[in-house]
Design a protein around this motif. Sequence first.
Motif, PDB file in Angstrom:
ATOM      1  N   LEU A 108     -35.453 -21.918  45.957  1.00 56.61           N
ATOM      2  CA  LEU A 108     -35.024 -21.761  44.578  1.00 56.61           C
ATOM      3  C   LEU A 108     -34.721 -22.761  43.804  1.00 56.61           C
ATOM      4  O   LEU A 108     -35.007 -23.041  42.720  1.00 56.61           O
ATOM      5  CB  LEU A 108     -34.117 -20.447  44.399  1.00 56.61           C
ATOM      6  N   ARG A 109     -33.940 -23.434  44.492  1.00 51.75           N
ATOM      7  CA  ARG A 109     -33.246 -24.788  43.759  1.00 51.75           C
ATOM      8  C   ARG A 109     -34.119 -25.763  43.679  1.00 51.75           C
ATOM      9  O   ARG A 109     -34.258 -26.262  42.773  1.00 51.75           O
ATOM     10  CB  ARG A 109     -32.230 -25.408  44.703  1.00 51.75           C
ATOM     11  N   ALA A 110     -35.115 -25.934  44.708  1.00 54.46           N
ATOM     12  CA  ALA A 110     -36.294 -26.919  44.396  1.00 54.46           C
ATOM     13  C   ALA A 110     -37.161 -26.749  43.431  1.00 54.46           C
ATOM     14  O   ALA A 110     -37.668 -27.415  42.649  1.00 54.46           O
ATOM     15  CB  ALA A 110     -36.972 -27.137  45.907  1.00 54.46           C
ATOM     16  N   ARG A 114     -37.857 -28.523  40.238  1.00 55.68           N
ATOM     17  CA  ARG A 114     -39.195 -29.072  40.309  1.00 55.68           C
ATOM     18  C   ARG A 114     -39.351 -30.165  41.316  1.00 55.68           C
ATOM     19  O   ARG A 114     -40.280 -31.155  41.168  1.00 55.68           O
ATOM     20  CB  ARG A 114     -39.612 -29.548  38.819  1.00 55.68           C
ATOM     21  N   TRP A 115     -38.931 -29.868  42.346  1.00 55.43           N
ATOM     22  CA  TRP A 115     -39.135 -30.634  43.587  1.00 55.43           C
ATOM     23  C   TRP A 115     -40.231 -30.168  44.397  1.00 55.43           C
ATOM     24  O   TRP A 115     -40.446 -29.251  44.782  1.00 55.43           O
ATOM     25  CB  TRP A 115     -37.899 -30.855  44.774  1.00 55.43           C
ATOM     26  N   ARG A 116     -41.114 -31.226  44.613  1.00 53.17           N
ATOM     27  CA  ARG A 116     -42.163 -30.741  45.401  1.00 53.17           C
ATOM     28  C   ARG A 116     -42.783 -31.740  46.769  1.00 53.17           C
ATOM     29  O   ARG A 116     -43.729 -31.643  47.184  1.00 53.17           O
ATOM     30  CB  ARG A 116     -43.618 -30.945  44.659  1.00 53.17           C
ATOM     31  N   GLY A 117     -41.690 -32.350  47.151  1.00 55.12           N
ATOM     32  CA  GLY A 117     -41.834 -33.289  48.268  1.00 55.12           C
ATOM     33  C   GLY A 117     -41.948 -32.409  49.557  1.00 55.12           C
ATOM     34  O   GLY A 117     -41.700 -31.388  49.614  1.00 55.12           O
ATOM     35  N   PRO A 118     -42.424 -33.070  50.628  1.00 55.68           N
ATOM     36  CA  PRO A 118     -42.658 -32.483  51.819  1.00 55.68           C
ATOM     37  C   PRO A 118     -41.142 -31.824  52.568  1.00 55.68           C
ATOM     38  O   PRO A 118     -40.213 -32.631  52.487  1.00 55.68           O
ATOM     39  CB  PRO A 118     -42.999 -33.544  52.876  1.00 55.68           C
ATOM     40  N   GLY A 119     -41.265 -30.743  52.772  1.00 54.92           N
ATOM     41  CA  GLY A 119     -40.100 -29.811  53.281  1.00 54.92           C
ATOM     42  C   GLY A 119     -39.004 -29.447  52.212  1.00 54.92           C
ATOM     43  O   GLY A 119     -37.947 -29.118  52.485  1.00 54.92           O
ATOM     44  N   ALA A 120     -39.416 -29.808  50.800  1.00 53.84           N
ATOM     45  CA  ALA A 120     -38.498 -29.679  49.779  1.00 53.84           C
ATOM     46  C   ALA A 120     -38.198 -27.895  49.523  1.00 53.84           C
ATOM     47  O   ALA A 120     -37.263 -27.458  48.877  1.00 53.84           O
ATOM     48  CB  ALA A 120     -39.071 -30.078  48.533  1.00 53.84           C
ATOM     49  N   ARG A 121     -39.450 -27.225  49.824  1.00 52.38           N
ATOM     50  CA  ARG A 121     -39.333 -25.790  49.737  1.00 52.38           C
ATOM     51  C   ARG A 121     -39.692 -24.795  50.876  1.00 52.38           C
ATOM     52  O   ARG A 121     -40.553 -24.616  51.234  1.00 52.38           O
ATOM     53  CB  ARG A 121     -40.540 -25.376  48.289  1.00 52.38           C
ATOM     54  N   SER A 205     -53.016 -25.556  58.425  1.00 49.84           N
ATOM     55  CA  SER A 205     -52.275 -26.597  57.653  1.00 49.84           C
ATOM     56  C   SER A 205     -51.847 -26.390  56.462  1.00 49.84           C
ATOM     57  O   SER A 205     -50.758 -26.764  56.004  1.00 49.84           O
ATOM     58  CB  SER A 205     -53.497 -27.679  57.405  1.00 49.84           C
ATOM     59  N   TRP A 206     -52.298 -25.168  56.104  1.00 49.04           N
ATOM     60  CA  TRP A 206     -51.696 -24.483  54.603  1.00 49.04           C
ATOM     61  C   TRP A 206     -50.528 -23.823  55.092  1.00 49.04           C
ATOM     62  O   TRP A 206     -49.444 -23.966  54.421  1.00 49.04           O
ATOM     63  CB  TRP A 206     -52.928 -23.304  54.159  1.00 49.04           C
ATOM     64  N   ALA A 207     -50.246 -23.177  56.260  1.00 49.54           N
ATOM     65  CA  ALA A 207     -49.089 -22.488  56.664  1.00 49.54           C
ATOM     66  C   ALA A 207     -48.190 -23.714  57.023  1.00 49.54           C
ATOM     67  O   ALA A 207     -46.977 -23.619  56.546  1.00 49.54           O
ATOM     68  CB  ALA A 207     -49.376 -21.883  58.038  1.00 49.54           C
ATOM     69  N   GLU A 208     -48.383 -24.905  57.483  1.00 50.58           N
ATOM     70  CA  GLU A 208     -47.476 -25.837  57.975  1.00 50.58           C
ATOM     71  C   GLU A 208     -46.881 -26.255  56.531  1.00 50.58           C
ATOM     72  O   GLU A 208     -45.780 -26.677  56.408  1.00 50.58           O
ATOM     73  CB  GLU A 208     -47.970 -27.071  58.681  1.00 50.58           C
ATOM     74  N   ARG A 209     -47.607 -26.320  55.365  1.00 48.54           N
ATOM     75  CA  ARG A 209     -47.330 -26.803  53.898  1.00 48.54           C
ATOM     76  C   ARG A 209     -46.400 -25.857  53.258  1.00 48.54           C
ATOM     77  O   ARG A 209     -45.333 -26.338  52.785  1.00 48.54           O
ATOM     78  CB  ARG A 209     -48.430 -27.237  53.277  1.00 48.54           C
ATOM     79  N   HIS A 210     -46.670 -24.785  53.397  1.00 46.34           N
ATOM     80  CA  HIS A 210     -45.976 -23.747  52.600  1.00 46.34           C
ATOM     81  C   HIS A 210     -45.232 -22.730  53.150  1.00 46.34           C
ATOM     82  O   HIS A 210     -44.363 -22.080  52.661  1.00 46.34           O
ATOM     83  CB  HIS A 210     -47.253 -22.932  51.729  1.00 46.34           C
TER      84      HIS A 210
END
Length: 222
Positions: A108-110, A114-121, A205-210
């Motif tokens: 929620l903080r990310a 508006r943080w979108r980097g890898p692992g930010a969310r 790959s989608w699961a790893e990202r999100h």
Amino acid sequence: MRSTAGSTTPTGTARGSEAADRVRRFSPAERWIHRTTGLLMLVCLVTAACLYLGPLAQLVGRRHLMVTLHEWSGISLPLPFLLGLLSSAFRADLRRINRFAVYDRQWLRAVRRRWRGPGARPAGKFNAGQKLYAGWIAGAVLVMMFTGLLMWFMGLLPFISRTSAIFVHDILAWAITGVVLGHMRMAYDDPEARLGMRTGYVSRSWAERHHARWLGEEHRAE
């Protein structure tokens, strides 16, 4: 056995590689619950619009039919959920969606910043936004059913006026419309999420990202 001409990869190997790249996200029962609930919600919203908006009401007509469809689709909304409790996969996902973890606050903080980097969310099977949406819509449906019953059966609770019930019902209907449209917009922007609800499977790959934490849980379960 080899694949068609022009390919040097055995058919069985290609299928195994394709299967390894897919992760099961939803069971058939969960997809049925989602589709049925969505259909009932759509009928509720469309019939409400035909009753509430003058020009649309004149265009459609058949007010008695619209009232009947609206009442029965609304009263039937909890049925897919209740039947879904027979599914162990659905019950497991209910436990997931009702649990707010530390990393959900990070998600929620990310989003807020508006943080979108890898692992930010970071997210499990459901991210914090999906958990909040599920909780809010469940509560809203219960309030809509309660106020709708008060309007349907006048005198059910004499100390609550029908005017008050109509006011709450109408205001909440607009709120639900906005939230559901937002939910549909986000689903439209994520084809892979729609694929998961349509087929039950998503790409690894989608699961790893999100939903990396959920993927980690799946690995440990194996």
